[in-house]
Design an enzyme around this catalytic site. Structure first.
Site, PDB file in Angstrom:
ATOM      1  N   SER A  23       0.634  -1.107  -0.001  1.00 32.41           N
ATOM      2  CA  SER A  23       0.256   0.089  -0.039  1.00 32.41           C
ATOM      3  C   SER A  23       0.738   1.248   0.055  1.00 32.41           C
ATOM      4  O   SER A  23       1.939   1.295   0.650  1.00 32.41           O
ATOM      5  CB  SER A  23      -0.918   0.033   1.219  1.00 32.41           C
ATOM      6  OG  SER A  23      -0.246   0.351   2.343  1.00 32.41           O
ATOM      7  N   LYS A  24       0.426   2.193  -0.558  1.00 36.92           N
ATOM      8  CA  LYS A  24       0.999   3.734  -0.672  1.00 36.92           C
ATOM      9  C   LYS A  24       1.109   3.920   0.708  1.00 36.92           C
ATOM     10  O   LYS A  24       2.330   4.377   1.069  1.00 36.92           O
ATOM     11  CB  LYS A  24      -0.014   4.590  -1.474  1.00 36.92           C
ATOM     12  CG  LYS A  24      -0.074   4.318  -2.654  1.00 36.92           C
ATOM     13  CD  LYS A  24      -1.104   5.444  -3.252  1.00 36.92           C
ATOM     14  CE  LYS A  24      -1.489   5.020  -4.918  1.00 36.92           C
ATOM     15  NZ  LYS A  24      -2.119   6.178  -5.552  1.00 36.92           N
ATOM     16  N   ARG A  25       0.177   3.815   1.674  1.00 33.83           N
ATOM     17  CA  ARG A  25       0.181   4.461   2.882  1.00 33.83           C
ATOM     18  C   ARG A  25       1.407   3.930   3.836  1.00 33.83           C
ATOM     19  O   ARG A  25       2.292   4.461   4.461  1.00 33.83           O
ATOM     20  CB  ARG A  25      -1.053   4.218   3.579  1.00 33.83           C
ATOM     21  CG  ARG A  25      -1.145   5.021   4.990  1.00 33.83           C
ATOM     22  CD  ARG A  25      -2.810   4.533   5.341  1.00 33.83           C
ATOM     23  NE  ARG A  25      -3.172   3.365   5.402  1.00 33.83           N
ATOM     24  CZ  ARG A  25      -2.595   2.558   6.513  1.00 33.83           C
ATOM     25  NH1 ARG A  25      -1.896   3.121   7.373  1.00 33.83           N
ATOM     26  NH2 ARG A  25      -3.042   1.415   6.325  1.00 33.83           N
TER      27      ARG A  25
ATOM     28  N   GLY B 166       4.980   3.440   1.205  1.00 28.47           N
ATOM     29  CA  GLY B 166       5.438   4.846   0.759  1.00 28.47           C
ATOM     30  C   GLY B 166       5.914   4.842  -0.700  1.00 28.47           C
ATOM     31  O   GLY B 166       5.330   4.160  -1.535  1.00 28.47           O
TER      32      GLY B 166
END
Ligand code: GLU
Length: 506
Positions: A252-254, A257
């Site tokens: 995930s992006k969260r 990163g």
């Protein structure tokens, strides 16, 4: 029939590598079949969509060489068509207006009431849909709407039956209607929702194959129902396996990163063709097992049928700067750097040296041949284009750093080097016709005279000349750096050794 595929990202952040892979597979499929690769920006979430994100998607695609055909479609521009389609479905009795007042829609007891009614009906085996507005007559529905009562529009899922479609990757899929809610097509403010917009746009764009992430598989059942309700031909679907983090969790992006963002790879010195090749192997493998594939080979060999069903794992080690991204991605980038024609590498290195302020105009001119030879020599151990300006800095500037381990291993360990290296410089000055072979002969002769191992001088020279402990053949390095710079750097160690002595460090 000409193949028409689309990449349909939502511009709500940077381009995720999973999305980039969807774009790549669509592009490969279109190019392979001589079809069209279309780009649709799904910007209907007005709060989260940004122009900046749209730009980064377009930049990322450009970097990977994924050129789309035709004009970009912005989904928000089609909202009227989406609304018209919803109205058409109401008129045909395939969708209904849900007049549940807004305050009640989220009310738990009302929800429970609907659920209970649904259960009661399903026990009777008649109707699993608890919504009281589902069976309102069209006349009454029209009347209430005309009177200004607010409503959402829902698709009326038939009472009994199953959806069916055959996914080109995951095979036959079915879902009982009872498991699918009467999905909302239009919100009460008239805003069309995802499944409606996608289907209407895909019909309008005459999409023949929908190739997208596996996370959309459940939506596909709803979309199939919509195609059926609209009486439109259903495209083929191919869902792509998820890309997971090393712990098999969601990538995930969260949480992860920038390792998930495509532009990171551009900014950290990836060769676009290498990253494209790497992405192609995330969830697909060519029949012959060869992994380094030119773009033509990718286009020839790619096939939807050979996409894997099991998830791909993105193998990087969190908190380890050396393994900040997938090992195979780094390996592949190194392979490209090592083996690509120097002529293709040159512009990429030029951009890197420019950014690091190490580029000289002469490299475009008289220095071009020297530059090409230098790149060919130093690229063997490099993993990214950044290495040219970082590990390779000493080739382009006199202002470079010494690696601590190289200094202690190759210089500090033998105090004789303080005299030996400048003496070697004096020998190199005497050489006529300075090149790798003559420098080697001079160094070996000097080692013999001084009664030291050639390796001591080779390693010491390497660190004095490049700041590093490892690198290409030292004699080639002498030739590339040339006599003057070689000699100067061998001598520059004198004050440097003195400083070490003063610190009692030798
Ligand atoms: N906009 C959707 C997304 O970014 C993709 C829709 C689709 O490919 O059908 O997940």
């Amino acid at each position: 029939m000409t193949t028409r595929v689309r990449f349909a990202p939502s511009p709500t952040g940077y381009l995720h590598i999973g999305a980039a892979r969807s774009a790549l597979f669509n592009w490969l499929y279109a190019r392979q079949t001589g079809g069209k690769f279309l780009l649709r920006i799904e910007d209907t979430d007005l709060q989260r969509s940004t122009d900046e994100s749209t730009r980064s998607i377009i930049d990322g695609m450009q970097w990977l060489g994924l050129v789309h055909d035709d004009e970009i479609v912005f989904q928000s521009a089609n909202a009227d068509k989406h609304r018209a389609a919803a109205n058409q479905l109401i008129a045909a009795g395939k969708a209904y207006r849900d007049f549940t007042p807004k305050a009640e829609r989220n009310d738990a007891t009302v929800k429970q009431g609907i659920a209970e009614r649904a259960r009661a009906h399903s026990n009777e085996g008649v109707d699993q849909r608890g919504n009281p507005f589902r069976d309102l007559s069209l006349a009454e529905s029209d009347q209430r709407a005309a009177a200004g009562e607010a409503f959402a529009v829902r698709l009326k899922i038939p009472r009994a039956g199953k959806t069916h479609f055959t996914d080109l990757v995951y095979g036959p899929q079915e879902r009982d209607y009872s498991e699918i809610e009467d999905l909302v097509l239009l919100r009460s403010d008239g805003h069309p929702l995802y499944n409606l917009s996608v289907v209407i746009d895909d019909i309008e764009m005459a999409i023949t194959h929908v190739i997208r992430g596996q996370d959309h598989l459940t939506n596909t059942h709803k979309q199939v129902l919509l195609y059926e309700a609209l009486g439109a031909p259903i495209p083929q679907f191919a869902h792509l396996p998820l890309i997971l983090a090393p712990n098999k969790g969601k990538l995930s992006k969260r949480k992860h990163g920038e390792v998930v963002s495509l532009t990171t790879y551009r900014d950290r010195g990836f060769v676009p063709a290498a990253f494209r090749n790497f992405l192609a192997l995330l969830g697909w493998a060519p029949a012959e097992g060869k992994e380094i594939l030119s773009v033509d080979e990718l286009m020839q060999q790619f096939s939807l049928e050979h996409i894997h069903r099991s998830p791909a794992v993105f193998n990087f080690q969190e908190n380890d700067p050396r393994h900040w991204t997938d090992e195979k991605a780094l390996w592949m980038n190194a392979e490209y750097i090592r083996t690509m024609p120097v002529a293709d590498l040159l512009p990429l290195v030029k951009a890197e040296l420019r950014a690091a302020k190490l580029w000289r105009e002469e490299y475009d001119d008289d220095g071009r041949e020297w530059l090409a030879k230098t790149l060919d020599l130093i690229r063997q151990r490099f993993f990214t284009l950044k290495d040219f300006s970082e590990q390779g800095r000493a080739y382009f500037s006199d202002d470079f750093d010494f690696e601590e381990t190289a200094v202690s291993k190759n210089l500090r360990k033998d105090p004789r080097l303080k005299e030996l290296l400048p003496a070697l410089a004096a020998e190199l000055e005497k050489v006529t016709d300075f090149n790798a072979a003559t420098a080697e002969a001079a160094l070996r002769k000097f080692a013999e005279q001084a009664d030291v191992k050639a390796g001591l001088l080779i390693n010491g020279s390497r660190t004095m000349l490049t700041g590093q402990a490892v690198g290409p053949s030292m004699f080639e390095v002498f030739e590339i750096l040339g006599r003057q710079r070689s000699v100067e750097r061998l001598r520059s160690g004198v004050p440097w050794f003195d400083a070490l002595n003063a610190l009692g460090d030798v």
